[in-house]
Design an enzyme around this catalytic site. Sequence first.
Site, PDB file in Angstrom:
ATOM      1  N   LYS A  34      97.219 -60.892  10.745  1.00 16.22           N
ATOM      2  CA  LYS A  34      96.824 -59.149  10.139  1.00 16.22           C
ATOM      3  C   LYS A  34      97.942 -58.647  10.150  1.00 16.22           C
ATOM      4  CE  LYS A  34      94.040 -56.543  10.843  1.00 16.22           C
ATOM      5  NZ  LYS A  34      94.188 -55.379   9.974  1.00 16.22           N
ATOM      6  N   GLU A  62      99.676 -57.699  23.748  1.00 17.49           N
ATOM      7  CA  GLU A  62     101.281 -56.844  24.199  1.00 17.49           C
ATOM      8  C   GLU A  62     100.085 -55.922  23.482  1.00 17.49           C
ATOM      9  OE1 GLU A  62     103.721 -57.270  24.695  1.00 17.49           O
ATOM     10  OE2 GLU A  62     104.083 -59.745  25.268  1.00 17.49           O
ATOM     11  N   CYS A  94     106.585 -49.104  21.002  1.00 18.13           N
ATOM     12  CA  CYS A  94     105.460 -49.654  22.409  1.00 18.13           C
ATOM     13  C   CYS A  94     106.619 -49.489  24.203  1.00 18.13           C
ATOM     14  CB  CYS A  94     104.828 -50.980  23.226  1.00 18.13           C
ATOM     15  SG  CYS A  94     106.544 -52.203  22.486  1.00 18.13           S
ATOM     16  N   GLU A 121      99.729 -43.141  26.987  1.00 15.48           N
ATOM     17  CA  GLU A 121     100.254 -42.887  25.420  1.00 15.48           C
ATOM     18  C   GLU A 121     100.392 -42.003  24.793  1.00 15.48           C
ATOM     19  OE1 GLU A 121      99.909 -46.539  23.393  1.00 15.48           O
ATOM     20  OE2 GLU A 121     102.185 -47.335  24.018  1.00 15.48           O
TER      21      GLU A 121
HETATM   22  P1  NAP Z   1      95.634 -50.835  16.858  1.00 13.63           P
HETATM   23  O1  NAP Z   1      95.058 -49.855  16.911  1.00 13.63           O
HETATM   24  O2  NAP Z   1      95.031 -51.379  18.558  1.00 13.63           O
HETATM   25  O3  NAP Z   1      95.962 -52.068  15.983  1.00 13.63           O
HETATM   26  C1  NAP Z   1      96.505 -53.376  16.261  1.00 13.63           C
HETATM   27  C2  NAP Z   1      95.710 -53.656  15.354  1.00 13.63           C
HETATM   28  O4  NAP Z   1      94.805 -54.370  15.167  1.00 13.63           O
HETATM   29  C3  NAP Z   1      96.068 -53.398  13.714  1.00 13.63           C
HETATM   30  O5  NAP Z   1      96.592 -54.214  12.718  1.00 13.63           O
HETATM   31  C4  NAP Z   1      94.401 -53.005  13.986  1.00 13.63           C
HETATM   32  O6  NAP Z   1      94.026 -53.064  12.018  1.00 13.63           O
HETATM   33  C5  NAP Z   1      93.566 -53.826  14.255  1.00 13.63           C
HETATM   34  N1  NAP Z   1      92.384 -53.446  15.153  1.00 13.63           N
HETATM   35  C6  NAP Z   1      91.537 -53.137  15.300  1.00 13.63           C
HETATM   36  N2  NAP Z   1      90.891 -53.061  15.449  1.00 13.63           N
HETATM   37  C7  NAP Z   1      90.780 -54.214  16.219  1.00 13.63           C
HETATM   38  C8  NAP Z   1      89.595 -55.363  16.641  1.00 13.63           C
HETATM   39  N3  NAP Z   1      87.828 -54.818  17.090  1.00 13.63           N
HETATM   40  N4  NAP Z   1      89.772 -56.089  15.917  1.00 13.63           N
HETATM   41  C9  NAP Z   1      90.873 -56.976  16.168  1.00 13.63           C
HETATM   42  N5  NAP Z   1      91.765 -56.059  15.615  1.00 13.63           N
HETATM   43  C10 NAP Z   1      92.016 -54.757  15.343  1.00 13.63           C
HETATM   44  O7  NAP Z   1      96.874 -49.852  17.199  1.00 13.63           O
HETATM   45  P2  NAP Z   1      97.833 -49.281  16.824  1.00 13.63           P
HETATM   46  O8  NAP Z   1      97.860 -48.217  16.570  1.00 13.63           O
HETATM   47  O9  NAP Z   1      97.904 -50.126  15.480  1.00 13.63           O
HETATM   48  O10 NAP Z   1      99.552 -49.705  17.447  1.00 13.63           O
HETATM   49  C11 NAP Z   1      99.934 -48.837  18.372  1.00 13.63           C
HETATM   50  C12 NAP Z   1     100.051 -49.281  20.134  1.00 13.63           C
HETATM   51  O11 NAP Z   1     100.736 -50.294  19.715  1.00 13.63           O
HETATM   52  C13 NAP Z   1     100.150 -48.660  20.863  1.00 13.63           C
HETATM   53  O12 NAP Z   1      98.857 -48.355  22.432  1.00 13.63           O
HETATM   54  C14 NAP Z   1     101.600 -48.946  21.730  1.00 13.63           C
HETATM   55  O13 NAP Z   1     101.542 -49.416  22.460  1.00 13.63           O
HETATM   56  C15 NAP Z   1     101.397 -50.914  20.669  1.00 13.63           C
HETATM   57  N6  NAP Z   1     101.923 -51.581  20.611  1.00 13.63           N
HETATM   58  C16 NAP Z   1     102.232 -52.208  21.492  1.00 13.63           C
HETATM   59  C17 NAP Z   1     103.716 -53.747  21.533  1.00 13.63           C
HETATM   60  C18 NAP Z   1     103.346 -54.635  22.465  1.00 13.63           C
HETATM   61  O14 NAP Z   1     104.596 -55.218  22.363  1.00 13.63           O
HETATM   62  N7  NAP Z   1     103.424 -54.652  23.818  1.00 13.63           N
HETATM   63  C19 NAP Z   1     104.665 -53.380  20.455  1.00 13.63           C
HETATM   64  C20 NAP Z   1     104.098 -52.688  19.164  1.00 13.63           C
HETATM   65  C21 NAP Z   1     103.045 -51.673  19.629  1.00 13.63           C
HETATM   66  P3  NAP Z   1      93.978 -51.648  11.564  1.00 13.63           P
HETATM   67  O15 NAP Z   1      95.996 -51.260  11.244  1.00 13.63           O
HETATM   68  O16 NAP Z   1      93.129 -51.510  10.729  1.00 13.63           O
HETATM   69  O17 NAP Z   1      93.677 -50.038  12.719  1.00 13.63           O
END
Ligand code: NAP
Length: 508
Positions: A212, A286, A320, A418
């Site tokens: 997804k 991650e 990230c 962050e």
């Molecule tokens: P997010 O809000 O956690 O969303 C990530 C994914 O999870 C999206 O596809 C989101 O859908 C989905 N999601 C949301 N709620 C969920 C739930 N309850 N159960 C399952 N899936 C759910 O994160 P983001 O804002 O998209 O991305 C930014 C974050 O990613 C930052 O904190 C960044 O540091 C982290 N990141 C980490 C790495 C690493 O390798 N450590 C790499 C890249 C990014 P929606 O899009 O519809 O919300």
Amino acid sequence: MLDKEKDKKKKKHSKSANKTVKVKTHKAPFEFEYSDAPESRDIVKIKERNLLYINGQWQEPSEGSFFPTLNPADGEVLAEVAEASAADVDKAVQAARKAYEGTWSKIPAHERGKYIFRIARILQERAREFAVLETLDNGKPIKESRDVDIPLVASHFFYNAGWADKLDYAFPGHKVTPIGVAAQVIPWNFPLLMAAWKIAPALATGNCVVLKPAETTPLTALLLAEVIEQAGLPPGVVNIVTGAGKTGAALVNHPDVNKVAFTGSTEVGRIIAKAVAKTNKKLTLELGGKSAHIVYEDAAIDQAVEGVVNGIFFNQGHVCCAGSRLLVEESIAKDFVEKLKERMSQIRVGDPLDKNTDVGAINSHRELEKIRGFINEAKEEGWEYFSASATELPGKGFFQKPCFFNDVGSAASIFRQEVFGPVLAISTFRTPQEAISKANDTPYGLAAGVWSEKASKIQKTALGLKAGVIWANTYNKFDPSSPFGGYYESGWGREGGRHGLFPYVEVQ
Ligand code: NAP
Ligand code: MG
């Protein structure tokens, strides 16, 4: 060409150049012109309505709902995308299960490898199309998607294709078997790269996948589904279900998945960890970061300035492992900050499709508001603020100028939380021990950068740092053979390299 003709051409050219850029340096101001250099978007054909990719077919969403995805550079709708319900997710998981049991786990490993190599080669052939589409849907500069994201995507498929029939060498002395169906949920900051990090090792180890993508950046994952079709993968081996958080939750909570791989925020990571704890699913997370640069006084200063700029401002800080904190040795802090200001005033923020753009659009209005909230809070707290760029922000779309807060206290929220935007927090240190303890003083532990001319100093500092990735005299360099992941609230497990295969196998 005659000189006269050349002059005529030059004049015409400079007329069309609508930007005269004054770069304010702290030494000698100089002036030069940039012509617009837009990458053409003609190579990309975006479908108005995009369906779900389940069992090798494009399927209507069962509830008939669609959501828009925008181009953050102008706020306009690029396409409508299907919203997968729990019933659609169930269909996708069933298709993956059938493919796993019927074909994918049965075909010889070298055959699996051939399919993955084929995906990698098609990605290379269609690289420009992918780069333009990623830039349109995400807002990142074309030079990032063209030179970083897409080449890395292809290399992850190449790298993992190579492992498919050599797993005995990856786990010497052990027999390994695949685990079944992997549920994979990814964020918006590196949409296609995160899909590659997830899908390539899963396929190489003999698993089937339901992925997804993020709600705001689904288009390159859907184009990848086309590549998967083109590569002739058996139906159901890879399924792409688009939707928001609800779709992601339905996927990770589905009882018939054996492994959950999630990249995203620590907040959602926690919810998933709780849900998965009650099951025997394997889990990798991650998550977020607040990574630090440590710059010693003996570092190559200009190189370190470039590394800091690259680490936090390029890609809009949507990385990230962005180096969002700078710890600089007190003796050089003043000079370093001056050089940083000078370099920041040359950064070009603007149209992501322009090949000269360094900083593109923030991915969504919501993210922009979040970033501005952090900036306003830090301003109210009274930390010294500086912001600059060589260009004015465009009149439409979601843009933020690079900025920093200087001499920030380690308890300040701008130093601890962050931001996920082009915002740097700067502090100083006097001893290596102080630098290490300040760098470690966060709930995260994803990455760090150490800058010094002395290898022994770098080594000693690295040994004290609690971070999954530590770069020495460089930053944000990635390679598919190198594992990536964090400590503490930055996640569990590693992706990439030989380590990245481990979460997808049972080791006998
Ligand atoms: P997010 O809000 O956690 O969303 C990530 C994914 O999870 C999206 O596809 C989101 O859908 C989905 N999601 C949301 N709620 C969920 C739930 N309850 N159960 C399952 N899936 C759910 O994160 P983001 O804002 O998209 O991305 C930014 C974050 O990613 C930052 O904190 C960044 O540091 C982290 N990141 C980490 C790495 C690493 O390798 N450590 C790499 C890249 C990014 P929606 O899009 O519809 O919300
Ligand atoms: Mg979008």
